[in-house]
Write a protein that holds these residues in place. Structure first.
Motif, mmCIF file in Angstrom:
data_model
loop_
_atom_site.group_PDB
_atom_site.id
_atom_site.type_symbol
_atom_site.label_atom_id
_atom_site.label_comp_id
_atom_site.label_asym_id
_atom_site.label_seq_id
_atom_site.Cartn_x
_atom_site.Cartn_y
_atom_site.Cartn_z
ATOM 1 N N ILE A 1 2.194 1.845 -3.453
ATOM 2 C CA ILE A 1 1.154 2.563 -4.265
ATOM 3 C C ILE A 1 1.076 4.062 -3.942
ATOM 4 O O ILE A 1 0.987 4.837 -4.780
ATOM 5 N N VAL A 2 0.964 4.229 -2.809
ATOM 6 C CA VAL A 2 0.697 5.531 -2.580
ATOM 7 C C VAL A 2 1.685 6.518 -2.609
ATOM 8 O O VAL A 2 1.534 7.609 -3.135
ATOM 9 N N ILE A 3 2.713 6.140 -2.613
ATOM 10 C CA ILE A 3 4.069 6.940 -2.805
ATOM 11 C C ILE A 3 4.381 7.003 -4.221
ATOM 12 O O ILE A 3 4.709 7.785 -4.821
ATOM 13 N N GLY B 1 0.854 -1.288 -0.018
ATOM 14 C CA GLY B 1 -0.005 -0.050 0.070
ATOM 15 C C GLY B 1 0.841 1.427 0.175
ATOM 16 O O GLY B 1 0.728 2.387 -0.748
ATOM 17 N N GLY B 2 1.947 1.287 0.990
ATOM 18 C CA GLY B 2 2.933 2.428 0.678
ATOM 19 C C GLY B 2 3.520 2.703 -0.701
ATOM 20 O O GLY B 2 3.546 3.604 -1.010
ATOM 21 N N GLY C 1 2.451 5.905 -6.830
ATOM 22 C CA GLY C 1 1.411 6.444 -7.773
ATOM 23 C C GLY C 1 1.542 7.848 -8.328
ATOM 24 O O GLY C 1 1.562 7.911 -9.590
ATOM 25 N N PRO C 2 1.999 8.830 -7.601
ATOM 26 C CA PRO C 2 2.091 10.186 -8.362
ATOM 27 C C PRO C 2 3.227 9.992 -9.169
ATOM 28 O O PRO C 2 3.401 10.933 -10.353
#
Length: 112
Positions: free
Chosen positions: A62-64, A59-60, A66-67
């Motif tokens: 993807i969150v980091i 999840g981390g 992704g941008p």
């Protein structure tokens, strides 16, 4: 036909009939056995191979990440747009150049 001949004939028919009945009974029993076979056991569920930390890391990422992924796609789209604009300008310039050359060619061929 005497009673003995009749009894012998009945005995032969009964023997043939009993053989047919035995074959029919064997077929029915075979059908029942094939229909009563237990279904194959369901595959066993695989146990979880990791802890919750694995999912937190995913999840981390993807969150980091992704941008950054979005920015790379945006940069690629901008490059494609700039290439399309450059190609359009080149096509217009080539068309104008060909029109000028054609008019010069016509002008020189009329004077001769």
């Amino acid at each position: 036909m005497s009673d003995i001949e009749k009894a012998a004939k009945d005995a032969v028919e009964a023997a043939a009939n009993s053989q047919q009945l035995a074959l029919i009974a064997a077929m029915l029993q075979a059908q029942q056995l094939t229909q009563q076979q237990p279904p194959a056991p369901a595959p066993a569920a695989t146990p979880s191979s990791g802890s919750n930390a694995k999912w937190l890391v995913i999840g981390g990422v993807i969150v980091i990440g992704g941008p950054f992924l979005f920015m790379s796609f945006a940069a690629a789209a901008m490059a494609a747009a700039a290439t399309a604009v450059a190609l359009a300008i080149s096509a217009v310039a080539l068309t104008i150049c060909l029109l000028i050359l054609r008019s010069v060619w016509r002008g020189t061929s009329k004077t001769k």
